[in-house]
Design an enzyme around this catalytic site. Sequence first.
Site, PDB file in Angstrom:
ATOM      1  N   HIS A 127       1.160  -5.329   9.781  1.00  0.00           N
ATOM      2  CA  HIS A 127       0.397  -5.386  11.025  1.00  0.00           C
ATOM      3  C   HIS A 127       0.265  -6.804  11.574  1.00  0.00           C
ATOM      4  CE1 HIS A 127      -3.131  -6.269   8.337  1.00  0.00           C
ATOM      5  NE2 HIS A 127      -3.511  -6.989   9.378  1.00  0.00           N
ATOM      6  N   ASP A 157       1.899  -1.335   4.580  1.00  0.00           N
ATOM      7  CA  ASP A 157       1.440  -2.499   5.349  1.00  0.00           C
ATOM      8  C   ASP A 157       1.986  -3.790   4.774  1.00  0.00           C
ATOM      9  OD1 ASP A 157       0.198  -3.716   7.502  1.00  0.00           O
ATOM     10  OD2 ASP A 157      -1.682  -4.038   6.444  1.00  0.00           O
ATOM     11  N   GLY A 252      -7.775 -12.939  10.121  1.00  0.00           N
ATOM     12  CA  GLY A 252      -6.861 -14.060   9.919  1.00  0.00           C
ATOM     13  C   GLY A 252      -6.430 -14.201   8.472  1.00  0.00           C
ATOM     14  N   ASN A 253      -7.195 -13.631   7.526  1.00  0.00           N
ATOM     15  CA  ASN A 253      -6.812 -13.633   6.117  1.00  0.00           C
ATOM     16  C   ASN A 253      -5.678 -12.658   5.824  1.00  0.00           C
ATOM     17  OD1 ASN A 253      -9.985 -14.570   5.098  1.00  0.00           O
ATOM     18  ND2 ASN A 253      -8.190 -15.353   4.009  1.00  0.00           N
ATOM     19  N   SER A 254      -5.440 -11.710   6.712  1.00  0.00           N
ATOM     20  CA  SER A 254      -4.437 -10.681   6.447  1.00  0.00           C
ATOM     21  C   SER A 254      -3.080 -11.306   6.129  1.00  0.00           C
ATOM     22  CB  SER A 254      -4.300  -9.760   7.658  1.00  0.00           C
ATOM     23  OG  SER A 254      -5.422  -8.941   7.800  1.00  0.00           O
ATOM     24  N   GLY A 310       7.983  15.335  -4.302  1.00  0.00           N
ATOM     25  CA  GLY A 310       8.192  16.540  -3.506  1.00  0.00           C
ATOM     26  C   GLY A 310       7.064  17.542  -3.628  1.00  0.00           C
ATOM     27  N   VAL A 311       5.822  17.037  -3.741  1.00  0.00           N
ATOM     28  CA  VAL A 311       4.673  17.943  -3.770  1.00  0.00           C
ATOM     29  C   VAL A 311       3.639  17.454  -2.766  1.00  0.00           C
ATOM     30  CG1 VAL A 311       4.970  18.580  -6.199  1.00  0.00           C
ATOM     31  CG2 VAL A 311       3.470  16.661  -5.601  1.00  0.00           C
TER      32      VAL A 311
END
Length: 507
Positions: A127, A157, A252-254, A310-311
């Site tokens: 992001h 992310d 801003g830490n992202s 696949g469940v």
Amino acid sequence: MKRIGLIVLAAFIGGAAAIGGYKLLEPKNEQLSFAEQQNVLFASNPKISSAGAVDFVGAAAAVSPAVVHIKTSYGSSSSGNERGGSPMDMFEEFFGGGGRRMQRAPQAASGSGVILTPDGYIVTNNHVVDNADKIEVVLSDRRKVSATVIGKDPNTDLALIKVDATNLPVVKMGNSDNVQIGEWVLAVGFPLDLQTTVTAGIVSAKARSIGILARSQQPTEEEYEEYQRTGKRPAPTSIESFIQTDAAINPGNSGGALVNANGELIGINAAIASRTGTNEGYGFAIPVNLAKKILDDFRKYGSVKRGYIGVTFAALDADRAEELKVNDITGLYVTDVLPNSGAASAGLKKGDILKKVEGATIFDSPDLQEKIGRLSPGDKVQLTYLRDGQLKNVNVTLKGENSIKDDNTAVASNSGGARIEKLGATFAPAPAALKAKYGVKNGVVITNVEQGKTFDSFRDPKGLLITSVNGKAVNNASDVKAALPASQNGTTTIAGVTAQGTFSYTF
């Protein structure tokens, strides 16, 4: 004195051997995984416990030079996801406020990143860089360099970017499996447009799912068109198994570093839970052990090669167990097994309860999803499941998404969409699977948006599920067009649903 001299000589030889080993392998480093490169870079480092020392000076000094400031800019048709803020606030900003006019995102944004290799590979959040026209990285020596995106994945992310530079400082990767609740950690990044900032706290929880990534799981236009053509459902839901910390994390830490007291990278800071938009003591980071696999895939393929059991399943607790009429209150209740999947080949059935993955107990969905998220198509995983009161073990070979076909997914009847001039958007009937996902009986999906028109003020409007226009239920573009004259006082109201619940917007 002689003994000290021998120690110094041994340390010098060890350091020289590590540097020489890296230089020997450097021309071929694209063939090594990030973890293998790290083993060469930090070969001479002493082995210290994950908890490290109480003194954080050494850890901060080791990590800070390798955490960078990422600045992004956007064209008129793009919008910044980070905007100097946490993705945690995205839907509150866009669908809150009682139908207030939505504002276009600013043309610039910022976040953080962590240097992984001396030749300029940097990990950050999806992001932070998604939709950016230009990505600029400010290094610790204040140089500004342009970056290109190598790969990005909204389901975790995570993003990998690359700058054209050499001999850069590097953060040592740790082992997030060894992280303990109560352990001291540091968050390093560029919050609120400040310069490099280090904050301290503890690990508050592990394997935490907060639903933040699911908010962006509306299908894209490409996914919707593929669904219309083939009936293949969009990519599976996001993988969330966050490390929760009370170290101060702010907008801003992202993309910045979460490290243990020994200075080892254990997570990539991604989100905050906040009613104010700033730190309230609940920060979340992506475990580095999950990131390692994703980042290696980015560098090798440019995208994630994800393996699937696949469940579909429901996490058990006391209430869900009562609803499903089962006795167990922990584990994952299998609600469906997809045809042609690894689970189907292994004999798993609806009603089985998944209890362990590779011998580790499953308490909630993150316990399974993170471990599977580290694997690739063709890998085998051992599952322990409960059936008829008996525990059984089975080895499941994971398959790629394209190898799994859900025969129960119906193709929507209308393969196209119709454009409505007044709204500047194209609408198509919502797929049955999407309506079932959100528990609605009708709806249309936005498949295209004209720049500068009504829906262009939404962030990521494509795939948005709209259930009514001016109070009238809509199932296709004709319904939308017919409902427009019913507006009152010259306004139009649309209503719909997202992963966060229902919304209403008046314009």
